[in-house]
Design an enzyme around this catalytic site. Sequence first.
Site, mmCIF file in Angstrom:
data_model
loop_
_atom_site.group_PDB
_atom_site.id
_atom_site.type_symbol
_atom_site.label_atom_id
_atom_site.label_comp_id
_atom_site.label_asym_id
_atom_site.label_seq_id
_atom_site.Cartn_x
_atom_site.Cartn_y
_atom_site.Cartn_z
ATOM 1 N N HIS A 102 24.001 18.752 -6.710
ATOM 2 C CA HIS A 102 24.520 19.516 -7.839
ATOM 3 C C HIS A 102 23.461 20.543 -8.194
ATOM 4 C CE1 HIS A 102 27.999 16.983 -8.616
ATOM 5 N NE2 HIS A 102 27.221 15.941 -8.370
ATOM 6 N N ALA A 149 26.428 23.136 22.360
ATOM 7 C CA ALA A 149 25.052 23.160 21.869
ATOM 8 C C ALA A 149 24.870 24.219 20.789
ATOM 9 C CB ALA A 149 24.094 23.425 23.027
ATOM 10 N N ARG A 155 34.269 22.034 9.728
ATOM 11 C CA ARG A 155 35.696 21.716 9.586
ATOM 12 C C ARG A 155 36.081 20.696 10.634
ATOM 13 N NH1 ARG A 155 36.818 27.888 9.692
ATOM 14 N NH2 ARG A 155 36.654 27.375 11.877
#
Length: 175
Positions: A102, A149, A155
């Site tokens: 945070h 590599a 994602r």
Amino acid sequence: PGLILGKGLMIRKPAQIKIGSRVAIDDFTLLDGGVEQETAITIGSDSVISKGCVIQAKTRPLIMGKNCDIGAHTILSSVGGILLADSVLIAGNCYIGGGRYHMEDLDRPIMYQGLYSRGPVQIGAGSWIGASVTILDGVAIGKGCVIGAGSLVSRDVPDYAVAVGAPARVVQQRN
């Protein structure tokens, strides 16, 4: 049975680490069962952890399936959880997991504001992670994947995909 331990091995909270049969852990590796759980790190049978790795369960469990191979100087740092399915091959100098700090309070140093995670890292059975890859928290990599590599995986990657780049993108399907 069949456990091989290298020199200079450091183990923190050994009661929270479960190691299967015929496991090899090379020189100067750190195993840190850092969370307050019964079993924070599980290393499946027939697995290899190469020289100079850091395997740590900071705040969530880290589970390695059977027959995994972790290359030299790789860091697995579980804030949101890490799950490696069976037969995952990880080349050297990779960084997998971690979390985020945070940083909303401008009057306090970021390091004192607390950690959070987007969720666990999951790597499917039979996947190959190339050298110097970074895989961020909250990412699921499917089974049979190849990550090129130097890639930065931020994602999810579907089963049998080949992904490369920073950020990683799918360039081919193996099936």
